[in-house]
Design a protein around this motif. Sequence first.
Motif, PDB file in Angstrom:
ATOM      1  N   GLN A 142     -47.214  37.127   4.105  1.00 36.53           N
ATOM      2  CA  GLN A 142     -45.937  36.544   4.505  1.00 36.53           C
ATOM      3  C   GLN A 142     -45.952  36.403   6.026  1.00 36.53           C
ATOM      4  O   GLN A 142     -46.003  37.400   6.752  1.00 36.53           O
ATOM      5  CB  GLN A 142     -44.771  37.434   4.070  1.00 36.53           C
ATOM      6  N   GLN A 143     -45.916  35.161   6.483  1.00 40.55           N
ATOM      7  CA  GLN A 143     -46.028  34.906   7.915  1.00 40.55           C
ATOM      8  C   GLN A 143     -44.912  33.982   8.368  1.00 40.55           C
ATOM      9  O   GLN A 143     -44.521  33.048   7.658  1.00 40.55           O
ATOM     10  CB  GLN A 143     -47.389  34.286   8.241  1.00 40.55           C
ATOM     11  N   SER A 144     -44.410  34.241   9.555  1.00 38.27           N
ATOM     12  CA  SER A 144     -43.425  33.356  10.169  1.00 38.27           C
ATOM     13  C   SER A 144     -43.762  33.203  11.650  1.00 38.27           C
ATOM     14  O   SER A 144     -44.196  34.158  12.295  1.00 38.27           O
ATOM     15  CB  SER A 144     -42.002  33.895   9.992  1.00 38.27           C
ATOM     16  N   TYR A 145     -43.564  31.997  12.170  1.00 42.04           N
ATOM     17  CA  TYR A 145     -43.915  31.675  13.551  1.00 42.04           C
ATOM     18  C   TYR A 145     -42.704  31.063  14.248  1.00 42.04           C
ATOM     19  O   TYR A 145     -42.077  30.145  13.716  1.00 42.04           O
ATOM     20  CB  TYR A 145     -45.073  30.679  13.609  1.00 42.04           C
ATOM     21  N   ALA A 146     -42.386  31.574  15.420  1.00 41.69           N
ATOM     22  CA  ALA A 146     -41.337  30.977  16.255  1.00 41.69           C
ATOM     23  C   ALA A 146     -41.992  29.939  17.157  1.00 41.69           C
ATOM     24  O   ALA A 146     -42.910  30.259  17.927  1.00 41.69           O
ATOM     25  CB  ALA A 146     -40.641  32.052  17.076  1.00 41.69           C
ATOM     26  N   THR A 202     -47.585  18.563  18.696  1.00 44.29           N
ATOM     27  CA  THR A 202     -48.016  19.885  19.141  1.00 44.29           C
ATOM     28  C   THR A 202     -46.814  20.737  19.516  1.00 44.29           C
ATOM     29  O   THR A 202     -45.939  20.304  20.271  1.00 44.29           O
ATOM     30  CB  THR A 202     -48.963  19.758  20.347  1.00 44.29           C
ATOM     31  N   TRP A 203     -46.811  21.950  18.979  1.00 41.57           N
ATOM     32  CA  TRP A 203     -45.753  22.912  19.265  1.00 41.57           C
ATOM     33  C   TRP A 203     -46.374  24.138  19.931  1.00 41.57           C
ATOM     34  O   TRP A 203     -47.570  24.383  19.817  1.00 41.57           O
ATOM     35  CB  TRP A 203     -45.042  23.345  17.989  1.00 41.57           C
ATOM     36  N   GLN A 204     -45.556  24.899  20.603  1.00 41.18           N
ATOM     37  CA  GLN A 204     -46.015  26.122  21.248  1.00 41.18           C
ATOM     38  C   GLN A 204     -45.518  27.329  20.448  1.00 41.18           C
ATOM     39  O   GLN A 204     -44.327  27.517  20.272  1.00 41.18           O
ATOM     40  CB  GLN A 204     -45.474  26.202  22.681  1.00 41.18           C
ATOM     41  N   ARG A 255     -36.969  21.155  21.586  1.00 47.57           N
ATOM     42  CA  ARG A 255     -36.784  21.488  20.171  1.00 47.57           C
ATOM     43  C   ARG A 255     -37.406  22.853  19.898  1.00 47.57           C
ATOM     44  O   ARG A 255     -38.367  23.256  20.529  1.00 47.57           O
ATOM     45  CB  ARG A 255     -37.439  20.443  19.262  1.00 47.57           C
ATOM     46  N   SER A 256     -36.848  23.562  18.942  1.00 46.55           N
ATOM     47  CA  SER A 256     -37.394  24.850  18.521  1.00 46.55           C
ATOM     48  C   SER A 256     -37.229  24.993  17.023  1.00 46.55           C
ATOM     49  O   SER A 256     -36.438  24.275  16.398  1.00 46.55           O
ATOM     50  CB  SER A 256     -36.697  26.010  19.247  1.00 46.55           C
ATOM     51  N   GLY A 257     -37.940  25.912  16.461  1.00 44.60           N
ATOM     52  CA  GLY A 257     -37.854  26.104  15.018  1.00 44.60           C
ATOM     53  C   GLY A 257     -38.681  27.289  14.569  1.00 44.60           C
ATOM     54  O   GLY A 257     -39.281  28.004  15.375  1.00 44.60           O
ATOM     55  N   ILE A 258     -38.701  27.516  13.272  1.00 43.46           N
ATOM     56  CA  ILE A 258     -39.455  28.611  12.662  1.00 43.46           C
ATOM     57  C   ILE A 258     -40.257  28.064  11.495  1.00 43.46           C
ATOM     58  O   ILE A 258     -39.706  27.340  10.646  1.00 43.46           O
ATOM     59  CB  ILE A 258     -38.522  29.740  12.175  1.00 43.46           C
ATOM     60  N   ILE A 259     -41.526  28.398  11.453  1.00 46.04           N
ATOM     61  CA  ILE A 259     -42.375  28.036  10.328  1.00 46.04           C
ATOM     62  C   ILE A 259     -42.637  29.286   9.508  1.00 46.04           C
ATOM     63  O   ILE A 259     -42.986  30.333  10.045  1.00 46.04           O
ATOM     64  CB  ILE A 259     -43.711  27.424  10.803  1.00 46.04           C
ATOM     65  N   SER A 314     -37.754  24.739  10.162  1.00 50.00           N
ATOM     66  CA  SER A 314     -36.333  24.970   9.881  1.00 50.00           C
ATOM     67  C   SER A 314     -35.399  23.995  10.593  1.00 50.00           C
ATOM     68  O   SER A 314     -34.361  23.645  10.065  1.00 50.00           O
ATOM     69  CB  SER A 314     -35.964  26.399  10.244  1.00 50.00           C
ATOM     70  N   GLN A 315     -35.764  23.541  11.781  1.00 49.23           N
ATOM     71  CA  GLN A 315     -34.830  22.716  12.545  1.00 49.23           C
ATOM     72  C   GLN A 315     -35.218  21.243  12.540  1.00 49.23           C
ATOM     73  O   GLN A 315     -34.964  20.514  13.475  1.00 49.23           O
ATOM     74  CB  GLN A 315     -34.722  23.234  13.980  1.00 49.23           C
ATOM     75  N   GLU A 316     -35.874  20.820  11.465  1.00 47.99           N
ATOM     76  CA  GLU A 316     -36.129  19.396  11.291  1.00 47.99           C
ATOM     77  C   GLU A 316     -35.316  18.908  10.085  1.00 47.99           C
ATOM     78  O   GLU A 316     -34.537  19.657   9.499  1.00 47.99           O
ATOM     79  CB  GLU A 316     -37.630  19.144  11.086  1.00 47.99           C
ATOM     80  N   THR A 317     -35.534  17.674   9.697  1.00 46.49           N
ATOM     81  CA  THR A 317     -34.712  17.061   8.641  1.00 46.49           C
ATOM     82  C   THR A 317     -35.233  17.437   7.262  1.00 46.49           C
ATOM     83  O   THR A 317     -35.616  16.586   6.469  1.00 46.49           O
ATOM     84  CB  THR A 317     -34.709  15.536   8.811  1.00 46.49           C
TER      85      THR A 317
END
Length: 209
Positions: free
Chosen positions: A127-131, A86-88, A139-143, A183-186
Amino acid sequence: MISKNSVFLIVSSFLLNTHTMADEKVILGAESTVQQYIPVAVGLNVGSLGYGATLMWDTDTSVGVTLGYTHHELWYNKDVSTSLGTWQRQSTNSRSHFLHVEWKPWQVQSKLLLKSSYLSVGAAYLQQSYALNQPDHERSGIIKSNQISPYIGIGMRPMLGLHWGWLAEMGVHYIPQPSMFLSQETAQSIWVKKDRWLPVAQIGVVYHF
């Protein structure tokens, strides 16, 4: 000296021309607009997918085509379930380019709202992006997700005068279950549990040329 035959021919010609001019229709007070030749309108709208603009072309009295664009940025916290836990979700950036075909089946009705109502089908390129972040794991990232979404809706576009009008529309997008890259995973693809049906609504103002 003018002969009687010449006078008769001149009078006959004058009377014939007068009769012909009397049979011609004379239009007074008509206002010629571009709409008579190019049935195009532009609109500004705001709704659940953000704010945007549209270009509308009435190809027929009962059929029209709408090309549009919307954009919005939202900042809010919401839990998102993924295959990596689960991410926020903290913010969303969304853009939509859409093409709709509108059918107006109630053109013969006398009531303005019913006469100006239409059914709409089409598709949008979303076109969607989520922080995202995971406070527990720091951990943080962008989907990001880019996909074509079918659409069906119903709306109305009544005129308030010769040029100005307004619109209101509601519908639903079908969104295939997306596989998104974090983006910030392997460099692995993850699955996000997301609703496949996206209800949308919008209102706006329209200017007919």
